[in-house]
Design a protein around this motif. Structure first.
Motif, mmCIF file in Angstrom:
data_model
loop_
_atom_site.group_PDB
_atom_site.id
_atom_site.type_symbol
_atom_site.label_atom_id
_atom_site.label_comp_id
_atom_site.label_asym_id
_atom_site.label_seq_id
_atom_site.Cartn_x
_atom_site.Cartn_y
_atom_site.Cartn_z
ATOM 1 N N PHE A 1 0.760 -1.115 0.032
ATOM 2 C CA PHE A 1 0.126 0.138 0.148
ATOM 3 C C PHE A 1 0.752 1.307 0.158
ATOM 4 C CE2 PHE A 1 -1.914 -3.354 2.302
ATOM 5 C CZ PHE A 1 -3.201 -3.621 1.530
ATOM 6 N N PRO A 2 1.636 1.467 -1.129
ATOM 7 C CA PRO A 2 2.449 2.593 -1.093
ATOM 8 C C PRO A 2 1.711 4.046 -0.811
ATOM 9 C CG PRO A 2 2.255 1.647 -3.466
ATOM 10 C CD PRO A 2 1.557 0.781 -2.447
ATOM 11 N N GLU A 3 0.596 3.953 -1.465
ATOM 12 C CA GLU A 3 -0.260 5.306 -1.228
ATOM 13 C C GLU A 3 -0.486 5.626 0.498
ATOM 14 O OE1 GLU A 3 -3.247 1.917 -1.280
ATOM 15 O OE2 GLU A 3 -1.447 2.373 -2.097
ATOM 16 N N ARG A 4 -0.243 4.438 1.325
ATOM 17 C CA ARG A 4 -0.459 4.811 2.753
ATOM 18 C C ARG A 4 0.981 5.118 3.301
ATOM 19 N NH1 ARG A 4 -6.059 3.729 3.404
ATOM 20 N NH2 ARG A 4 -5.649 4.748 5.254
ATOM 21 N N SER A 5 1.981 5.472 2.659
ATOM 22 C CA SER A 5 3.334 5.620 3.114
ATOM 23 C C SER A 5 3.457 6.465 4.466
ATOM 24 C CB SER A 5 4.249 5.738 2.125
ATOM 25 O OG SER A 5 4.160 7.059 1.509
ATOM 26 N N VAL A 6 2.838 7.451 4.244
ATOM 27 C CA VAL A 6 2.822 8.524 5.436
ATOM 28 C C VAL A 6 2.439 8.039 6.696
ATOM 29 C CG1 VAL A 6 1.841 10.844 6.183
ATOM 30 C CG2 VAL A 6 2.777 10.500 3.689
ATOM 31 N N GLU A 7 1.409 7.367 6.544
ATOM 32 C CA GLU A 7 0.658 6.725 7.887
ATOM 33 C C GLU A 7 1.743 5.651 8.537
ATOM 34 O OE1 GLU A 7 -3.484 5.825 7.402
ATOM 35 O OE2 GLU A 7 -3.393 7.032 5.558
ATOM 36 N N LEU A 8 2.251 5.020 7.447
ATOM 37 C CA LEU A 8 2.984 3.768 7.842
ATOM 38 C C LEU A 8 4.514 4.045 8.533
ATOM 39 C CD1 LEU A 8 1.976 1.223 4.794
ATOM 40 C CD2 LEU A 8 1.766 0.791 7.319
ATOM 41 N N GLU A 9 4.878 5.319 7.930
ATOM 42 C CA GLU A 9 6.218 5.940 8.341
ATOM 43 C C GLU A 9 5.959 6.330 9.794
ATOM 44 O OE1 GLU A 9 9.083 5.361 7.394
ATOM 45 O OE2 GLU A 9 8.700 4.595 5.088
ATOM 46 N N ALA A 10 4.777 6.894 10.037
ATOM 47 C CA ALA A 10 4.511 7.286 11.374
ATOM 48 C C ALA A 10 4.407 6.274 12.405
ATOM 49 C CB ALA A 10 3.229 8.349 11.409
ATOM 50 N N TYR A 11 3.879 5.176 11.732
ATOM 51 C CA TYR A 11 3.795 3.935 12.881
ATOM 52 C C TYR A 11 5.262 3.423 13.052
ATOM 53 C CZ TYR A 11 -1.033 2.257 12.844
ATOM 54 O OH TYR A 11 -2.279 2.131 13.077
ATOM 55 N N ARG A 12 6.022 3.494 12.010
ATOM 56 C CA ARG A 12 7.197 3.021 12.461
ATOM 57 C C ARG A 12 8.166 3.866 13.341
ATOM 58 N NH1 ARG A 12 10.682 0.394 8.808
ATOM 59 N NH2 ARG A 12 9.804 1.010 6.944
ATOM 60 N N LEU A 13 8.054 5.421 13.158
ATOM 61 C CA LEU A 13 8.629 6.309 14.282
ATOM 62 C C LEU A 13 8.002 5.949 15.714
ATOM 63 C CD1 LEU A 13 8.039 9.745 12.603
ATOM 64 C CD2 LEU A 13 10.145 8.769 13.273
ATOM 65 N N ALA A 14 6.767 5.565 15.900
ATOM 66 C CA ALA A 14 6.312 5.056 17.127
ATOM 67 C C ALA A 14 6.771 4.032 17.516
ATOM 68 C CB ALA A 14 4.852 4.896 17.239
ATOM 69 N N CYS A 15 7.176 2.983 16.640
ATOM 70 C CA CYS A 15 7.788 1.681 17.378
ATOM 71 C C CYS A 15 9.062 1.942 17.660
ATOM 72 C CB CYS A 15 7.644 0.650 15.933
ATOM 73 S SG CYS A 15 6.117 0.027 15.864
ATOM 74 N N HIS A 16 9.873 2.708 16.922
ATOM 75 C CA HIS A 16 11.416 3.227 17.403
ATOM 76 C C HIS A 16 11.329 3.941 18.517
ATOM 77 C CE1 HIS A 16 13.444 1.595 13.960
ATOM 78 N NE2 HIS A 16 12.669 2.146 12.955
ATOM 79 N N ARG A 17 10.328 4.704 18.792
ATOM 80 C CA ARG A 17 10.310 5.463 20.086
ATOM 81 C C ARG A 17 10.191 4.509 21.389
ATOM 82 N NH1 ARG A 17 4.961 8.412 20.004
ATOM 83 N NH2 ARG A 17 4.452 6.128 21.013
ATOM 84 N N GLU A 18 9.110 3.552 21.089
ATOM 85 C CA GLU A 18 8.809 2.949 22.187
ATOM 86 C C GLU A 18 9.854 1.719 22.474
ATOM 87 O OE1 GLU A 18 6.057 2.940 24.288
ATOM 88 O OE2 GLU A 18 6.020 5.030 22.923
ATOM 89 N N GLN A 19 10.936 1.357 21.474
ATOM 90 C CA GLN A 19 11.966 0.715 21.714
ATOM 91 C C GLN A 19 13.178 1.474 22.387
ATOM 92 O OE1 GLN A 19 12.247 -2.953 18.566
ATOM 93 N NE2 GLN A 19 11.592 -0.902 17.701
ATOM 94 N N GLY A 20 13.080 2.745 22.342
ATOM 95 C CA GLY A 20 14.048 3.560 22.902
ATOM 96 C C GLY A 20 15.179 3.995 21.794
ATOM 97 N N HIS A 21 14.807 3.754 20.363
ATOM 98 C CA HIS A 21 15.734 4.013 19.423
ATOM 99 C C HIS A 21 15.265 5.644 18.952
ATOM 100 C CE1 HIS A 21 15.074 -0.559 18.209
ATOM 101 N NE2 HIS A 21 16.051 -0.238 19.316
ATOM 102 N N LEU A 22 15.758 6.535 20.039
ATOM 103 C CA LEU A 22 15.280 7.995 19.826
ATOM 104 C C LEU A 22 16.125 8.482 18.838
ATOM 105 C CD1 LEU A 22 14.839 8.552 23.739
ATOM 106 C CD2 LEU A 22 13.392 7.831 21.921
ATOM 107 N N GLU A 23 17.432 8.368 18.541
ATOM 108 C CA GLU A 23 18.215 8.876 17.610
ATOM 109 C C GLU A 23 17.709 8.622 16.186
ATOM 110 O OE1 GLU A 23 20.372 11.260 17.942
ATOM 111 O OE2 GLU A 23 20.992 11.211 20.048
ATOM 112 N N ARG A 24 17.338 7.438 16.479
ATOM 113 C CA ARG A 24 16.560 6.838 14.633
ATOM 114 C C ARG A 24 15.455 7.724 14.464
ATOM 115 N NH1 ARG A 24 17.244 6.002 9.885
ATOM 116 N NH2 ARG A 24 16.110 4.184 8.844
#
Length: 315
Positions: A36-59
């Motif tokens: 679903f490339p047309e939903r990339s903005v939403e999916l990338e925001a999900y990716r950010l939240a996952c990295h945040r919860e794992q403590g990957h803050l610099e990422r």
């Protein structure tokens, strides 16, 4: 893994996120970006939240920097993002984020879409259903049109109005809860415009929404400026408007309230507390748990709406 549509994938990502299985969620996000490339903005925001919860803050900062360079902006004012505020480079990132958001805000206006029932008779008043999107990532009018079906309302003769806030929250996402006064004003204004197009039975207005839209619905219930037959609130949190005098006013009007929450959501206890508050105030309420999901619109939302409308319309 095969998902027939984005809604199923979104619910699965949310369930893995609520279970704190972030690696599984990231795998689903990668799948979604391909399917679903047309939903990339939403999916990338999900990716950010996952990295945040794992403590990957610099990422997180690296990914946001890339997005900001492409003109995107993020809902980083939420409390969940407090963890990045002390990092080197955050102040500049925040400045750029505000700049992108402010530029988008300049041209943003509230809007709505009306759906009329089959055989709509413009000469007589019809009950009105108002549907409000959530706050933030992927939250806008089109999402609700596809995920919160008008069908259950139309079968009961309702005119359905999907509303979108003017308040931008992130790229492609809007919201209601940062300024309830502004949201109430916009909703009242759009309702007046709907009444110019269709005759409305003001004795039968049902307001509903998801997440931030559910909170705006609860706020309008307790504000008292819009007499409501019923409220359908999916995944709300406290609005701060639940006071003895506002509860008493809602009870006197006779509004019936249906609360829904995913059983995997961390907010289930909050919904139980709100249901208890409504019950103690004498407000008719029902609390429905959505099995197998967290903070999300269920795949069987039509069935949930049928149940909610039966409770509201047939006491």
């Amino acid at each position: 893994m095969d998902y027939r549509n984005y809604k199923l994938l979104d619910a699965r990502i949310d369930a893995r996120f609520e279970a704190r299985d972030f690696q599984a969620a990231l795998g689903l996000i990668d799948h979604g970006l391909e399917a679903f490339p047309e939903r990339s903005v939403e999916l990338e925001a999900y990716r950010l939240a996952c990295h945040r919860e794992q403590g990957h803050l610099e990422r997180c900062l690296e990914l946001m920097d890339e997005g900001l360079a492409a003109g995107r902006f993020y809902s980083i004012y939420w409390k969940s993002w407090d963890v990045i505020r002390s990092l080197p480079g955050y102040a500049e990132l925040d400045r750029r984020n505000r700049g992108n958001r402010d530029r988008a805000q300049v041209e943003s206006l509230p809007c709505f879409q009306v759906v009329t029932p089959p055989g709509h008779d413009a000469s007589r008043p019809h009950p009105l259903a108002i549907v409000l999107h959530g706050d933030g990532n992927g939250c806008h009018l089109d999402t609700m049109v596809h995920e919160w079906s008008a069908g259950p309302y139309l079968r009961r003769g309702f005119v359905v109005c999907y509303m979108q806030s003017s308040r931008v929250e992130c790229t492609g996402g809007f919201g209601w809860t940062r300024d309830y006064g502004r949201s109430r004003s916009e909703i009242h204004g759009m309702m007046r415009k709907v009444a110019e197009q269709c005759r409305i039975d003001e004795r039968c207005v049902v307001l509903g929404g998801f997440s931030g839209g559910a909170m705006a619905s609860v706020d309008l219930l307790f504000d008292g400026g819009l007499p409501l037959k019923g409220v359908i609130a999916l995944c709300p949190a406290s609005t701060g408007s639940e006071k003895p005098e506002t509860l008493a006013r809602a009870a006197a009007v006779g509004t019936r309230v249906v609360l829904l929450e995913g059983e995997l959501s961390g907010q289930v206890e909050d919904q139980v507390a709100l249901a208890d508050l409504l019950r103690e105030a004498g407000i008719a309420q029902a609390f429905l748990r959505n099995p197998g999901i967290g903070h999300a619109i269920p795949a069987d939302m039509d069935a949930r709406l049928e149940e909610a409308l039966d409770f509201i319309l047939h006491p």
